[in-house]
Design a protein around this motif. Structure first.
Motif, short mmCIF file in Angstrom:
data_model
loop_
_atom_site.label_atom_id
_atom_site.label_comp_id
_atom_site.label_asym_id
_atom_site.label_seq_id
_atom_site.Cartn_x
_atom_site.Cartn_y
_atom_site.Cartn_z
N THR A 37 -0.19 -3.79 -6.62
CA THR A 37 0.85 -2.78 -6.39
C THR A 37 0.24 -1.39 -6.31
O THR A 37 0.61 -0.58 -5.46
CB THR A 37 1.92 -2.85 -7.50
N ILE A 38 -0.72 -1.10 -7.20
CA ILE A 38 -1.42 0.19 -7.19
C ILE A 38 -2.13 0.40 -5.84
O ILE A 38 -2.06 1.47 -5.24
CB ILE A 38 -2.46 0.27 -8.34
N GLU A 39 -2.81 -0.65 -5.37
CA GLU A 39 -3.54 -0.56 -4.10
C GLU A 39 -2.59 -0.30 -2.93
O GLU A 39 -2.87 0.53 -2.05
CB GLU A 39 -4.32 -1.86 -3.86
N ARG A 40 -1.45 -0.98 -2.94
CA ARG A 40 -0.47 -0.80 -1.86
C ARG A 40 0.15 0.60 -1.90
O ARG A 40 0.47 1.18 -0.87
CB ARG A 40 0.61 -1.88 -1.94
N ILE A 41 0.31 1.14 -3.10
CA ILE A 41 0.83 2.51 -3.23
C ILE A 41 -0.16 3.49 -2.60
O ILE A 41 0.24 4.41 -1.86
CB ILE A 41 1.09 2.86 -4.71
N GLU A 42 -1.44 3.31 -2.88
CA GLU A 42 -2.46 4.19 -2.32
C GLU A 42 -2.51 4.07 -0.80
O GLU A 42 -2.66 5.08 -0.08
CB GLU A 42 -3.84 3.85 -2.92
N GLU A 43 -2.37 2.84 -0.29
CA GLU A 43 -2.36 2.62 1.17
C GLU A 43 -1.16 3.33 1.81
O GLU A 43 -1.30 3.97 2.87
CB GLU A 43 -2.29 1.12 1.47
N SER A 44 0.00 3.21 1.18
CA SER A 44 1.21 3.86 1.71
C SER A 44 1.06 5.38 1.72
O SER A 44 1.45 6.05 2.68
CB SER A 44 2.44 3.45 0.89
N LYS A 45 0.51 5.92 0.64
CA LYS A 45 0.29 7.37 0.57
C LYS A 45 -0.69 7.83 1.64
O LYS A 45 -0.51 8.90 2.25
CB LYS A 45 -0.24 7.75 -0.82
N ASN A 46 -1.68 7.03 1.90
CA ASN A 46 -2.68 7.35 2.92
C ASN A 46 -2.07 7.36 4.32
O ASN A 46 -2.36 8.24 5.14
CB ASN A 46 -3.82 6.33 2.85
N ILE A 47 -1.19 6.39 4.55
CA ILE A 47 -0.50 6.33 5.85
C ILE A 47 0.39 7.55 6.04
O ILE A 47 0.40 8.18 7.11
CB ILE A 47 0.34 5.03 5.95
N ILE A 48 1.14 7.90 4.99
CA ILE A 48 2.05 9.05 5.07
C ILE A 48 1.27 10.34 5.33
O ILE A 48 1.71 11.22 6.10
CB ILE A 48 2.87 9.17 3.76
N GLU A 75 8.41 1.81 1.81
CA GLU A 75 7.63 0.88 0.99
C GLU A 75 7.13 1.58 -0.28
O GLU A 75 7.14 0.99 -1.37
CB GLU A 75 6.43 0.33 1.78
N LEU A 76 6.74 2.84 -0.16
CA LEU A 76 6.27 3.59 -1.32
C LEU A 76 7.35 3.71 -2.38
O LEU A 76 7.09 3.55 -3.57
CB LEU A 76 5.80 4.98 -0.88
N ASP A 77 8.58 4.01 -1.93
CA ASP A 77 9.70 4.11 -2.87
C ASP A 77 9.90 2.80 -3.62
O ASP A 77 10.12 2.79 -4.84
CB ASP A 77 10.98 4.48 -2.12
N GLU A 78 9.84 1.68 -2.88
CA GLU A 78 10.02 0.37 -3.50
C GLU A 78 8.91 0.06 -4.51
O GLU A 78 9.16 -0.44 -5.60
CB GLU A 78 10.05 -0.73 -2.43
N LEU A 79 7.68 0.36 -4.12
CA LEU A 79 6.53 0.08 -4.97
C LEU A 79 6.52 0.93 -6.24
O LEU A 79 6.21 0.44 -7.33
CB LEU A 79 5.22 0.29 -4.19
N GLU A 80 6.89 2.21 -6.11
CA GLU A 80 6.91 3.10 -7.27
C GLU A 80 8.04 2.72 -8.24
O GLU A 80 7.95 3.00 -9.43
CB GLU A 80 7.05 4.55 -6.81
N GLU A 81 9.09 2.10 -7.71
CA GLU A 81 10.17 1.61 -8.56
C GLU A 81 9.75 0.33 -9.28
O GLU A 81 10.13 0.08 -10.42
CB GLU A 81 11.41 1.35 -7.69
N LYS A 82 8.95 -0.47 -8.58
CA LYS A 82 8.49 -1.75 -9.11
C LYS A 82 7.41 -1.59 -10.18
O LYS A 82 7.33 -2.37 -11.14
CB LYS A 82 7.96 -2.59 -7.94
N LEU A 83 6.58 -0.56 -10.03
CA LEU A 83 5.40 -0.38 -10.89
C LEU A 83 5.71 -0.33 -12.39
O LEU A 83 5.12 -1.07 -13.18
CB LEU A 83 4.63 0.86 -10.46
N PRO A 84 6.67 0.51 -12.85
CA PRO A 84 6.94 0.56 -14.29
C PRO A 84 7.52 -0.74 -14.83
O PRO A 84 7.35 -1.04 -16.02
CB PRO A 84 7.93 1.72 -14.43
N VAL A 85 8.19 -1.51 -13.97
CA VAL A 85 8.75 -2.79 -14.40
C VAL A 85 7.61 -3.76 -14.73
O VAL A 85 7.63 -4.47 -15.74
CB VAL A 85 9.66 -3.39 -13.30
#
Length: 360
Positions: free
Chosen positions: A58-69, A84-94
């Motif tokens: 999830t951390i890796e996908r967040i970084e990828e999404s930020k890089n794309i943006i 996707e970033l919004d979904e991943l950042e919501e999922k991370l603390p869970v």
């Protein structure tokens, strides 16, 4: 994720690989006690490492999404990355919370089978009837979980129900689930014998013990007095004609257990030995429960079996668990075995308190 949590995870990845190698070692496989312990640890570590892998991904996908943006010129592609970033950042603390819960050490007794004792308290015949109602409630709940229930001893009430009933429950994580039921259960209702419609209060106590296995405790044969007697109650033609019922007395502690539900004396003896070991083992386990009872509200029942834990109010259709101030208005469903919601909330409360203790 905190550095403490990351460090704990890295150490567990190493331990997971070590245990994986150990459980395939022929020498260790010959040592059943050690093998069972390592297999259980492997399963627990596997759950943690899977959650850790999901977290890292999830951390890796967040970084990828930020890089794309930050670098992509295609607006539609950037918009998809933002979603996707919004979904991943919501999922991370869970996921992080789940990892924290997995890292909190489980009670080693939780995976064991259990012995449940229901005993009528104050309230005369009505208390015995209520004890019978509790037995039915727990039997239905255990059936819904796919657990096996067998009665080892019973003393029936004069107007129905039970003065006392002891049952063995076998299945997955039985003690870890049923341990919250230890304590005094109180019922408020109009008894069938009450002519003026007055509400009476009666009580029954429930004790849940972890079933001790042979390697948990060594009970000397010389410390046990064995008596046999005729069974009473259901059982067919052999009842009151054969000495199949067993009474065991552990001389050093004075603990007495009986078993009469099987026609075979050998089977009754085996079940009685399991209960005797468990009751002796419970004396030591109780010291541990006493230590944590003051720290966790949810464990007050097992720390002090005289504590009032729950009230079943029939006129209002209400069930109240006093440890966590939980009130539900589904009494008929609860008495029909639907107690999972109560247990889930007790487990959640205890896990929160255990998490605080761990400092994660």
């Amino acid at each position: 994720m905190s550095n403490l949590l990351v460090d704990r995870l890295e150490g567990l990845y190493v331990r997971f690989r070590e245990v994986g190698e150990q459980i395939t070692d022929p020498d260790i496989m010959q040592d059943m006690k050690r093998y069972v312990k390592l297999t259980k640890e492997y399963k627990e570590l596997e759950d943690i490492t899977k959650a850790g892998d999901e977290y890292k991904e999830t951390i890796e996908r967040i970084e990828e999404s930020k890089n794309i943006i930050a670098n992509e010129t295609d607006e539609e592609f950037r918009e998809m990355a933002k979603m996707e970033l919004d979904e991943l950042e919501e999922k991370l603390p869970v996921i992080e919370q789940r990892i924290k819960m997995l890292l909190v050490p489980a009670d080693p007794e939780d995976a064991k089978n259990a012995i449940m004792e229901i005993r009528a308290g104050t309230g005369g015949d009505e208390a015995s009837i209520f004890a019978g109602d509790l037995h039915r409630m727990y039997t239905k709940y255990c059936e819904s979980k796919g657990w096996k229930v067998s009665i080892s001893s019973v003393s029936e009430g004069t107007s129905g129900g039970y003065k006392e009933i002891v049952m063995n429950v076998e299945g997955d994580n039985v003690y870890g689930t049923l341990k919250y039921e230890s304590g005094v259960h109180r019922v408020q209702r109009v008894p069938q014998t009450e002519t003026q419609g007055r509400v009476h209060t009666s009580a029954a106590s429930v004790a849940v013990l972890p079933e001790a296995e042979e390697f948990d405790i060594d009970v000397k044969e010389s410390d046990i007095r064995k008596d046999t007697y005729c069974s009473s109650g259901p059982g067919g033609q052999s009842v009151n004609t054969t000495y199949s019922a067993i009474r065991l007395t552990h001389i050093p502690t004075g603990i007495v257990v009986t078993c009469q539900d099987q026609k075979s004396q050998i089977k009754n003896l085996a079940k009685a030995m399991v209960e005797l070991r468990s009751r002796i083992y419970a004396l030591e386990h109780q010291k541990y429960l006493d230590e944590i009872a003051g720290k966790r509200r949810t464990m007050v029942s097992t720390g002090d079996r005289s504590a009032k834990i729950r009230t079943y109010n029939y006129p209002q259709g209400r069930v109240t668990d006093h440890r966590i101030n939980l009130t539900l208005y589904n009494l008929s469903a609860v008495m029909d075995g639907d107690i999972q919601e109560i247990i889930d909330k007790l487990q959640t409360e205890e896990n929160i308190e255990r998490l605080k203790e761990s400092g994660l």
